[in-house]
Enzyme design. Structure first.
Site, PDB file in Angstrom:
ATOM      1  N   ARG A  52      33.435  57.394  31.972  1.00 47.49           N
ATOM      2  CA  ARG A  52      33.093  58.261  33.092  1.00 47.49           C
ATOM      3  C   ARG A  52      34.306  58.984  33.680  1.00 47.49           C
ATOM      4  O   ARG A  52      34.242  60.151  34.053  1.00 47.49           O
ATOM      5  CB  ARG A  52      32.414  57.425  34.175  1.00 47.49           C
ATOM      6  CG  ARG A  52      31.944  58.205  35.390  1.00 47.49           C
ATOM      7  CD  ARG A  52      31.305  57.261  36.412  1.00 47.49           C
ATOM      8  NE  ARG A  52      30.754  57.985  37.542  1.00 47.49           N
ATOM      9  CZ  ARG A  52      29.536  58.474  37.615  1.00 47.49           C
ATOM     10  NH1 ARG A  52      28.721  58.327  36.575  1.00 47.49           N
ATOM     11  NH2 ARG A  52      29.100  59.108  38.690  1.00 47.49           N
ATOM     12  N   HIS A 128      49.756  41.496  11.798  1.00 46.78           N
ATOM     13  CA  HIS A 128      50.915  41.475  12.700  1.00 46.78           C
ATOM     14  C   HIS A 128      51.272  42.916  13.004  1.00 46.78           C
ATOM     15  O   HIS A 128      51.627  43.691  12.104  1.00 46.78           O
ATOM     16  CB  HIS A 128      52.094  40.759  12.046  1.00 46.78           C
ATOM     17  CG  HIS A 128      53.184  40.405  13.006  1.00 46.78           C
ATOM     18  ND1 HIS A 128      54.034  41.346  13.545  1.00 46.78           N
ATOM     19  CD2 HIS A 128      53.568  39.203  13.517  1.00 46.78           C
ATOM     20  CE1 HIS A 128      54.897  40.746  14.354  1.00 46.78           C
ATOM     21  NE2 HIS A 128      54.639  39.446  14.360  1.00 46.78           N
ATOM     22  N   HIS A 207      42.720  48.886  68.762  1.00 43.68           N
ATOM     23  CA  HIS A 207      41.677  47.855  68.776  1.00 43.68           C
ATOM     24  C   HIS A 207      40.282  48.478  68.777  1.00 43.68           C
ATOM     25  O   HIS A 207      39.309  47.848  69.213  1.00 43.68           O
ATOM     26  CB  HIS A 207      41.837  46.918  69.980  1.00 43.68           C
ATOM     27  CG  HIS A 207      43.182  46.290  70.073  1.00 43.68           C
ATOM     28  ND1 HIS A 207      43.555  45.193  69.327  1.00 43.68           N
ATOM     29  CD2 HIS A 207      44.267  46.642  70.818  1.00 43.68           C
ATOM     30  CE1 HIS A 207      44.801  44.877  69.609  1.00 43.68           C
ATOM     31  NE2 HIS A 207      45.266  45.744  70.497  1.00 43.68           N
ATOM     32  N   SER A 331      22.629  62.316  48.743  1.00 41.75           N
ATOM     33  CA  SER A 331      21.723  61.174  48.673  1.00 41.75           C
ATOM     34  C   SER A 331      20.511  61.582  47.865  1.00 41.75           C
ATOM     35  O   SER A 331      20.043  62.718  47.948  1.00 41.75           O
ATOM     36  CB  SER A 331      21.296  60.752  50.085  1.00 41.75           C
ATOM     37  OG  SER A 331      20.193  59.876  50.035  1.00 41.75           O
ATOM     38  N   ASN A 339      28.346  62.614  51.707  1.00 48.64           N
ATOM     39  CA  ASN A 339      28.991  61.311  51.798  1.00 48.64           C
ATOM     40  C   ASN A 339      30.478  61.391  51.464  1.00 48.64           C
ATOM     41  O   ASN A 339      30.885  62.190  50.609  1.00 48.64           O
ATOM     42  CB  ASN A 339      28.310  60.316  50.854  1.00 48.64           C
ATOM     43  CG  ASN A 339      26.889  60.012  51.274  1.00 48.64           C
ATOM     44  OD1 ASN A 339      26.567  60.074  52.454  1.00 48.64           O
ATOM     45  ND2 ASN A 339      26.033  59.696  50.310  1.00 48.64           N
ATOM     46  N   ARG A 371      59.980  31.362  24.884  1.00 47.08           N
ATOM     47  CA  ARG A 371      58.986  32.390  24.558  1.00 47.08           C
ATOM     48  C   ARG A 371      57.586  31.811  24.584  1.00 47.08           C
ATOM     49  O   ARG A 371      57.346  30.716  24.060  1.00 47.08           O
ATOM     50  CB  ARG A 371      59.246  32.953  23.145  1.00 47.08           C
ATOM     51  CG  ARG A 371      58.183  33.930  22.620  1.00 47.08           C
ATOM     52  CD  ARG A 371      58.200  35.189  23.437  1.00 47.08           C
ATOM     53  NE  ARG A 371      57.563  36.311  22.778  1.00 47.08           N
ATOM     54  CZ  ARG A 371      56.699  37.122  23.369  1.00 47.08           C
ATOM     55  NH1 ARG A 371      56.330  36.896  24.615  1.00 47.08           N
ATOM     56  NH2 ARG A 371      56.206  38.167  22.743  1.00 47.08           N
TER      57      ARG A 371
END
Length: 497
Positions: A52, A128, A207, A331, A339, A371
């Site tokens: 996306r 590998h 606050h 919406s 939004n 390691r």
């Protein structure tokens, strides 16, 4: 027992659970997922960054994808080959011709989809990844008249010698070429708002409650200052690398060429790659620089997350109007909605980025004894961690361009909160008391009685000021003051950033 509490009878429901009638009415169980066309075989990506959101993060693939890692491995191996040959580190070596150097470096620049497929087929046999790179390069030496130097490919190297340098190059380039430009652009959009709204008065909400006014631009400038400080830290990041063998002792190097100054060979090679040399390691480069970098990026992310939360909140109370995107739907059922999805998306992606960055920073600084392989699989997620941050940066940049300051809403909010001038009045009263003006007793308490938990309009505030007996200059200043003008140095501070 009340009737509503009794179990329903079969007659009340039409049939009892488990009865033939109920079985007939219930849908048949689906069981295993029915056969359908395979999406896996169609090359559909598993994750959203490769699906996306691919367009927003695609540039990272050139630095941090598996293919990019392999290209960087080829780059490191080729440069090590050239470095050893041109310095004649081993007996029998002579400098390469310019054509040979160019041909070797073309192995890197020509690495594309066909090379990815060829390397994949080699790795299918070697099982590998770094050994496959060694063989991939070896196949190309004959055409450069260098087949006799095939043993020089991956000379005295352990896989981590190649991997740590390849990751360092990839992460460095991803940060410098992709993440930092995206971050600067996002911060630039915030800076533009800070400048344009430097003088736009706004009610503060410490606050969550009405507090001393500021300006919208000053509040934006605070984030600019904080974010740019983190960018400076990230811009100064060191990217370390090492090439010193299986346990960091140069043992094989000295066994093969005891007369060479292998520490100098190592240092000059790492620095040739544009990295900082780590002189003392185990088999792995210690990854401390990665933990430092990811902590700084995560801190930037957290500050930006706080910015997104604040902007979202300002949108919710109407301080910002969002500019609708033509054709977009807010919406699926409420046509009026626009939004703040850009900021919500950014919040979530910053959180995902930090979850990975924090995990990488904690994991990579530890390795058992000399390691273990916990770093190997972890580092493959660096691109995902930075990808979520890059996606968030893109969304912040787009979201900022869709905002319009609702100055009338901000002005109306200020005009409804004259009580915030209580701070100014009681502070002026304190200054007057110090200057010897009579009747300035208990200034804080008097303003508290007037304003705490109460709405005070302009007329009531001015009436109160007029009755205080202030000196003429002080009274004139307070009588002229409004919530919109009570912003101190906010505009100047915003313009300073």
């Amino acid at each position: 027992m009340p009737e509503s509490s009794t179990p329903q009878s079969a007659s009340a429901t039409g049939s009892a659970a488990g009865s033939p009638a109920a079985s007939a009415a219930a849908p048949a169980s689906q069981g295993p997922t029915p056969a359908r066309q395979s999406l896996a075989d169609a090359g559909i990506p598993l994750g959203p960054l490769d699906g996306r959101y691919r367009a927003a993060v695609a540039p990272l693939a050139d630095h941090l994808s598996e293919a990019a890692l392999n290209r960087n491995r080829i780059h490191v191996e080729v440069e090590w080959f050239i470095h050893l040959a041109n310095r004649q580190v081993l007996p029998g070596l002579s400098p390469l011709t310019p054509e040979q150097e160019a041909g070797l470096r073309a192995v890197v620049t020509d690495f594309g989809p066909e090379g990815v497929d060829e390397l994949g087929s080699i790795e299918a046999k070697t099982v590998h990844d770094v050994k496959a790179v060694e063989y991939y390069i070896g196949r190309r030496l004959e055409g450069l008249r260098l087949a006799h130097l095939t043993p020089l490919v991956h000379f005295a190297c352990t896989s981590e010698d190649i991997n740590n340098l390849s990751y360092a190059v990839g992460v460095r380039d991803a940060v410098l070429d992709v993440w930092l430009p995206g971050a600067r652009t996002a911060v630039g959009t915030i800076r533009e708002l800070a400048a344009s709204a430097a003088g736009v008065p706004m009610l503060s909400r410490t606050h969550g409650q009405p507090a001393t006014p500021t300006t919208l631009g000053k509040e934006m400038a605070v984030f600019v200052f904080r974010l740019e400080r983190q960018l400076r830290r990230i811009e100064q990041q060191e990217y370390l690398g090492k090439i010193n063998g299986a346990t960091g002792t140069y043992a094989a190097h000295l066994a093969a060429a005891p007369g060479a100054d292998w520490q100098e060979v190592s240092r000059t090679f790492v620095e040739h790659l544009g990295l900082t040399w780590n002189p003392l390691t185990t088999q792995i480069e210690s990854h401390d620089w990665q933990a430092e970098l990811y902590a700084d990026v995560a801190r930037f992310n957290r500050i930006l997350h706080g910015f997104c939360v604040d902007v979202w909140s300002y949108i919710s109370i109407g301080y910002f109007a969002q500019i609708p995107v033509a054709g977009a739907t807010g919406s699926s059922t409420m046509p009026h909605k626009v939004n703040p999805i850009r900021f919500e998306n950014a919040e979530a992606n910053l959180e995902l980025s930090n979850a990975l960055l924090d995990s990488l920073g904690a994991t990579l600084v530890e390795s058992r004894w000399q390691r273990d392989l916990t770093d190997s699989t972890s580092q493959r997620n660096i691109g995902v961690a930075l990808g979520h941050s890059v996606l968030a940066l893109s969304n912040v940049t787009k979201g900022m361009k869709q905002l319009k300051v609702a100055e009338q809403v901000l002005a109306g909010d200020l005009d409804e909160n004259w009580e915030v001038l209580g701070e100014a009045v009681q502070t002026v009263m304190r200054a007057q008391a110090i200057a010897g003006v009579e009747g300035m007793d208990n200034p804080y308490e008097r303003l508290k009685d007037l304003t705490r938990g109460q709405r005070v309009d302009g007329a009531r505030m001015r009436e109160f000021v007029a009755g205080l007996g202030l000196g003429p200059d002080a009274e004139a200043r307070l009588m002229a003051l409004t919530p919109a003008s009570y912003t101190g140095l906010a505009e100047e501070l915003a313009q300073g950033v």
